[in-house]
Structure formats: C-alpha cells, structure tokens
Write a protein that holds these residues in place. Structure first.
Motif, short mmCIF file in Angstrom:
data_model
loop_
_atom_site.label_atom_id
_atom_site.label_comp_id
_atom_site.label_asym_id
_atom_site.label_seq_id
_atom_site.Cartn_x
_atom_site.Cartn_y
_atom_site.Cartn_z
N ALA A 28 0.80 -1.22 0.00
CA ALA A 28 0.00 0.00 0.00
C ALA A 28 0.84 1.27 0.00
O ALA A 28 0.28 2.36 0.08
N HIS A 29 2.16 1.14 -0.08
CA HIS A 29 2.98 2.35 -0.17
C HIS A 29 2.79 2.96 -1.55
O HIS A 29 2.47 2.28 -2.52
N ILE A 30 2.99 4.25 -1.64
CA ILE A 30 2.79 4.97 -2.90
C ILE A 30 3.81 4.49 -3.92
O ILE A 30 5.01 4.38 -3.64
N SER A 31 3.34 4.19 -5.11
CA SER A 31 4.23 3.79 -6.21
C SER A 31 3.69 4.38 -7.51
O SER A 31 2.48 4.50 -7.69
N VAL A 32 4.62 4.73 -8.36
CA VAL A 32 4.26 5.27 -9.68
C VAL A 32 4.84 4.33 -10.72
O VAL A 32 6.05 4.10 -10.75
N GLU A 33 3.99 3.78 -11.55
CA GLU A 33 4.41 2.75 -12.49
C GLU A 33 4.25 3.19 -13.94
O GLU A 33 3.92 2.39 -14.80
N VAL A 34 4.51 4.44 -14.20
CA VAL A 34 4.32 4.98 -15.55
C VAL A 34 5.26 4.29 -16.54
O VAL A 34 4.84 3.90 -17.63
N ILE A 35 6.51 4.13 -16.16
CA ILE A 35 7.49 3.53 -17.06
C ILE A 35 7.53 2.02 -16.90
O ILE A 35 7.56 1.28 -17.89
N THR A 36 7.50 1.54 -15.67
CA THR A 36 7.68 0.11 -15.44
C THR A 36 6.54 -0.75 -15.96
O THR A 36 6.75 -1.92 -16.26
N GLU A 37 5.35 -0.19 -16.11
CA GLU A 37 4.24 -1.00 -16.61
C GLU A 37 4.44 -1.40 -18.07
O GLU A 37 3.81 -2.33 -18.56
N HIS A 38 5.34 -0.71 -18.77
CA HIS A 38 5.61 -1.04 -20.18
C HIS A 38 6.84 -1.94 -20.33
O HIS A 38 7.20 -2.30 -21.44
N MET A 39 7.47 -2.30 -19.24
CA MET A 39 8.65 -3.16 -19.28
C MET A 39 8.25 -4.62 -19.29
O MET A 39 7.17 -4.98 -18.82
N PRO A 40 9.16 -5.48 -19.76
CA PRO A 40 8.89 -6.92 -19.68
C PRO A 40 8.79 -7.38 -18.22
O PRO A 40 9.39 -6.77 -17.34
N ASN A 50 12.76 -7.90 -11.43
CA ASN A 50 14.11 -7.63 -10.93
C ASN A 50 14.24 -6.21 -10.39
O ASN A 50 14.97 -5.98 -9.42
N LEU A 51 13.53 -5.25 -10.98
CA LEU A 51 13.51 -3.89 -10.42
C LEU A 51 12.82 -3.87 -9.06
O LEU A 51 13.26 -3.15 -8.15
N GLU A 52 11.75 -4.64 -8.92
CA GLU A 52 11.08 -4.74 -7.62
C GLU A 52 12.02 -5.34 -6.58
O GLU A 52 12.06 -4.87 -5.44
N ARG A 53 12.77 -6.35 -6.98
CA ARG A 53 13.75 -6.95 -6.05
C ARG A 53 14.83 -5.95 -5.66
O ARG A 53 15.25 -5.89 -4.50
N MET A 66 9.38 -3.38 9.65
CA MET A 66 9.39 -3.12 8.20
C MET A 66 10.55 -3.89 7.56
O MET A 66 10.39 -4.49 6.49
N THR A 67 11.71 -3.90 8.20
CA THR A 67 12.87 -4.63 7.69
C THR A 67 12.55 -6.12 7.57
O THR A 67 12.88 -6.75 6.55
N LEU A 68 11.91 -6.68 8.58
CA LEU A 68 11.56 -8.11 8.54
C LEU A 68 10.58 -8.43 7.41
O LEU A 68 10.74 -9.44 6.71
N VAL A 69 9.60 -7.57 7.22
CA VAL A 69 8.61 -7.81 6.15
C VAL A 69 9.27 -7.70 4.78
O VAL A 69 9.06 -8.54 3.91
N VAL A 70 10.12 -6.69 4.59
CA VAL A 70 10.80 -6.53 3.30
C VAL A 70 11.76 -7.69 3.05
O VAL A 70 11.83 -8.21 1.93
N LEU A 71 12.48 -8.11 4.08
CA LEU A 71 13.39 -9.26 3.94
C LEU A 71 12.61 -10.51 3.54
O LEU A 71 13.01 -11.25 2.64
N TYR A 72 11.49 -10.73 4.21
CA TYR A 72 10.65 -11.89 3.87
C TYR A 72 10.17 -11.81 2.42
O TYR A 72 10.23 -12.80 1.68
N LYS A 73 9.70 -10.63 2.01
CA LYS A 73 9.20 -10.47 0.64
C LYS A 73 10.32 -10.67 -0.39
O LYS A 73 10.11 -11.26 -1.44
#
Length: 179
Positions: A72-84, A90-93, A147-154
């Motif tokens: 639910a954090h704010i994200s803008v996907e204008v460019i990434t939605e057109h990527m493979p 890998n960008l999310e990682r 937050m660190t634990l949740v991000v590490l798990y994800k």
C-alpha cells in the motif's frame, strides 16, 4: 516459509491495530482537553506532550510494516508498466534490497538513540508535570525493524516458487460499503 509469512502478518496486523487505537485515543484525549479547557476552565495537563510524543509517534511509525505487507505504499508505475515482466520483477527486487538496507540502518541507528534517551531518562516538563518521553523513542526502531523483517521476507520469497504467507489482500471500497 509460508508459516513465517503468516506469523509476520499476525504481528503486523496487531501492530496496526495499536496504531489505530493510538489515533482513536488521540482524538478522545484532544476532545476531552478542549471540552475541559473551554467549558470547565480545566485543561488536561500534558496534552501537547502526550499527543506529540506518544500518540503521533505510535500512529506514524508503528504501521509502516502493515503498509508494506499490503503493498500500500505509494508507487508510480508509468514507465515500469511497459517493461517486460522479468525486468519489472528484478527492479522490484532491487527496490526491496534498497528498502532493506535503508530500514535496517534506520532501525539500528534509532535503537541506539532510544537507548541513549532511556539511559538519561529523557522527559519534558509541562506545567507542574514531568512527563517521561524516552519510551517514545523506541517506536521508530520498532516500526523500522518490523518493516525490515517484512521486506526481507518479501525479498527472499520473491525468489521462491511457492505462495507467500503474507496477508496481502486489501479491503476494497465496495467491500466496506454494502450499498
């Protein structure tokens, strides 16, 4: 891994309820202070300190992991939605790795600061009252640590083929309003 995700979800859900309760208590506390001040000429001592140090720090920092869990954090996907898809994943990682580094440093650094405030018994004098505030310095490392634990798990789970145990479903507006 699924059980770890379920456990993290339960912790973040409970912590977010505590954040919501802090907001509700803050609302009642401020209302009682205003009523006492203007109708009875008796304000509640220490309201400004308690609201700004206790309620606000709990409401701001404790639910960070809940927002991450729900994506639910704010994200803008204008460019990434057109990527493979492979590049997007890998960008999310990479973004999760950056978040992991930042929030782990934040948790460690703010924990050190909280320890200093605890050792000196930090407090604020307001009126005739001496209000301890050292406890509130632990809210940021708690929120950043979770937050660190949740991000590490994800991040770890993004490399695994099985389903995540995190509760990532969000409440939709039409689910909340039956009409």
């Amino acid at each position: 891994m699924f059980a770890i995700g379920r456990f993290l979800s339960k912790i973040t859900n409970v912590i977010s309820i505590i954040g919501g309760l802090a907001i509700a208590l803050m609302m009642f506390h401020i209302t009682a202070d205003v009523v006492g001040r203007y109708f009875f000429n008796k304000p509640i001592p220490g309201t400004i300190t308690i609201v700004s140090y206790y309620y606000m720090s709990i409401a701001a920092f404790i639910p960070l992991a809940f927002a991450e869990q729900k994506d639910a954090h704010i994200s803008v996907e204008v460019i990434t939605e057109h990527m493979p898809a492979w590049l997007r994943h890998n960008l999310e990682r990479f973004a999760m790795l950056c978040s992991l580094v930042v929030f782990s440093f934040l948790a460690v650094r703010t924990f050190g600061e909280a320890q200093k405030k605890y050792s000196m018994g930090a407090s604020i004098v307001q009126g005739n009252s001496d209000i301890s505030i050292w406890v509130t310095y632990y809210m940021l490392p708690l929120g950043a640590g979770l937050m660190t634990l949740v991000v590490l798990y994800k991040l770890i789970n993004s490399f695994l083929p099985h389903e995540s145990g995190l509760d990532t479903e969000r409440a939709e507006a039409d689910e909340l309003d039956p009409d």
